[in-house]
Design a protein around this motif. Structure first.
Motif, PDB file in Angstrom:
ATOM      1  N   SER A   1       5.252  17.022   4.373  1.00  0.00           N
ATOM      2  CA  SER A   1       4.297  17.912   5.060  1.00  0.00           C
ATOM      3  C   SER A   1       3.238  18.442   4.090  1.00  0.00           C
ATOM      4  O   SER A   1       2.057  18.543   4.447  1.00  0.00           O
ATOM      5  N   THR A   2       3.651  18.753   2.869  1.00  0.00           N
ATOM      6  CA  THR A   2       2.674  19.207   1.859  1.00  0.00           C
ATOM      7  C   THR A   2       1.711  18.086   1.514  1.00  0.00           C
ATOM      8  O   THR A   2       0.499  18.297   1.430  1.00  0.00           O
TER       9      THR A   2
ATOM     10  N   GLY B   1       5.399   7.464   0.445  1.00  0.00           N
ATOM     11  CA  GLY B   1       5.364   6.995  -0.939  1.00  0.00           C
ATOM     12  C   GLY B   1       4.702   8.000  -1.861  1.00  0.00           C
ATOM     13  O   GLY B   1       5.175   8.246  -2.977  1.00  0.00           O
ATOM     14  N   ILE B   2       3.607   8.588  -1.395  1.00  0.00           N
ATOM     15  CA  ILE B   2       2.915   9.603  -2.193  1.00  0.00           C
ATOM     16  C   ILE B   2       3.820  10.816  -2.383  1.00  0.00           C
ATOM     17  O   ILE B   2       3.879  11.405  -3.460  1.00  0.00           O
ATOM     18  N   SER B   3       4.572  11.164  -1.332  1.00  0.00           N
ATOM     19  CA  SER B   3       5.525  12.273  -1.426  1.00  0.00           C
ATOM     20  C   SER B   3       6.578  11.977  -2.494  1.00  0.00           C
ATOM     21  O   SER B   3       6.883  12.832  -3.325  1.00  0.00           O
ATOM     22  N   LYS B   4       7.079  10.767  -2.487  1.00  0.00           N
ATOM     23  CA  LYS B   4       8.124  10.399  -3.440  1.00  0.00           C
ATOM     24  C   LYS B   4       7.609  10.435  -4.883  1.00  0.00           C
ATOM     25  O   LYS B   4       8.259  10.992  -5.762  1.00  0.00           O
ATOM     26  N   ILE B   5       6.434   9.873  -5.127  1.00  0.00           N
ATOM     27  CA  ILE B   5       5.949   9.818  -6.519  1.00  0.00           C
ATOM     28  C   ILE B   5       5.425  11.166  -7.007  1.00  0.00           C
ATOM     29  O   ILE B   5       5.427  11.423  -8.211  1.00  0.00           O
ATOM     30  N   SER B   6       4.982  12.023  -6.085  1.00  0.00           N
ATOM     31  CA  SER B   6       4.457  13.332  -6.498  1.00  0.00           C
ATOM     32  C   SER B   6       5.535  14.408  -6.567  1.00  0.00           C
ATOM     33  O   SER B   6       5.338  15.444  -7.207  1.00  0.00           O
TER      34      SER B   6
ATOM     35  N   GLU C   1       0.820  -1.211   0.000  1.00  0.00           N
ATOM     36  CA  GLU C   1       0.000   0.000   0.000  1.00  0.00           C
ATOM     37  C   GLU C   1       0.855   1.263   0.000  1.00  0.00           C
ATOM     38  O   GLU C   1       1.926   1.292   0.592  1.00  0.00           O
ATOM     39  N   LEU C   2       0.348   2.285  -0.676  1.00  0.00           N
ATOM     40  CA  LEU C   2       1.015   3.593  -0.659  1.00  0.00           C
ATOM     41  C   LEU C   2       0.772   4.254   0.692  1.00  0.00           C
ATOM     42  O   LEU C   2      -0.339   4.231   1.214  1.00  0.00           O
ATOM     43  N   ASN C   3       1.804   4.873   1.224  1.00  0.00           N
ATOM     44  CA  ASN C   3       1.666   5.679   2.429  1.00  0.00           C
ATOM     45  C   ASN C   3       2.042   7.119   2.084  1.00  0.00           C
ATOM     46  O   ASN C   3       2.351   7.430   0.936  1.00  0.00           O
ATOM     47  N   ILE C   4       2.016   7.993   3.078  1.00  0.00           N
ATOM     48  CA  ILE C   4       2.311   9.414   2.849  1.00  0.00           C
ATOM     49  C   ILE C   4       3.707   9.585   2.254  1.00  0.00           C
ATOM     50  O   ILE C   4       3.895  10.359   1.308  1.00  0.00           O
TER      51      ILE C   4
END
Length: 161
Positions: free
Chosen positions: A96-97, A86-91, A81-84
């Motif tokens: 914090s954003t 992971g989402i930070s890395k791909i985005s 599962e994606l976590n915060i």
């Protein structure tokens, strides 16, 4: 019941012509393995984008390749599962954003935050994007308060099946 011989022959000719057209039409197209594709509700997304800020758009579009098959769970190809982070890395946005954006998207019923026995899980609203040919009915419960923009803001829970 009596049917004219000409009618039967005409039917057979027409049926044969229709079948031949289907064969010809099929030969114009390629077959695709759709399990690797996401479906986006372009009408809903077009209306939703008017309400999203830049960072919300970045996160939303970054998540589209990670939508799980039939369940809309955001996860890597290996099933994790994606976590915060992971989402930070791909985005490409800071942690914090991403935390702020994910919270905002949750309040807009675009994302749902759940938890299994081990991890926090994020799901994307299937009115925006999904994969597979069917959807888990649990998604309607998760996103029951989502206001469907293309249906003039009717909530999903109020939509008749």
């Amino acid at each position: 019941m009596h049917v004219k011989k000409n009618s039967i022959e005409s039917y057979k000719r027409n049926r044969k012509a229709i079948e031949q057209r289907k064969v010809n039409d099929i030969s114009k197209y390629m077959s695709w393995d759709l399990k690797h594709y996401s479906k986006v509700n372009t009408d809903e997304l077009r209306l939703l984008l008017l309400e999203l800020n830049k960072n919300e758009r970045i996160v939303l579009f970054s998540l589209l390749p990670y939508v799980g098959y039939d369940d809309c769970l955001l996860k890597y190809m290996n099933g994790k599962e994606l976590n915060i982070e992971g989402i930070s890395k791909i985005s490409g946005l800071s942690v914090s954003t991403v935390e702020k954006v994910v919270e905002s998207l949750r309040h807009k019923d675009i994302l749902y935050k759940g938890k299994n026995s081990r991890n926090v899980q994020y799901f994307i609203n299937p009115w925006i994007c999904s994969r597979g040919s069917k959807l888990s009915k649990v998604l309607k419960t998760m996103f029951q308060n989502y206001k469907i923009r293309m249906l003039d803001g009717i909530m999903w829970k109020d939509l008749k099946e």
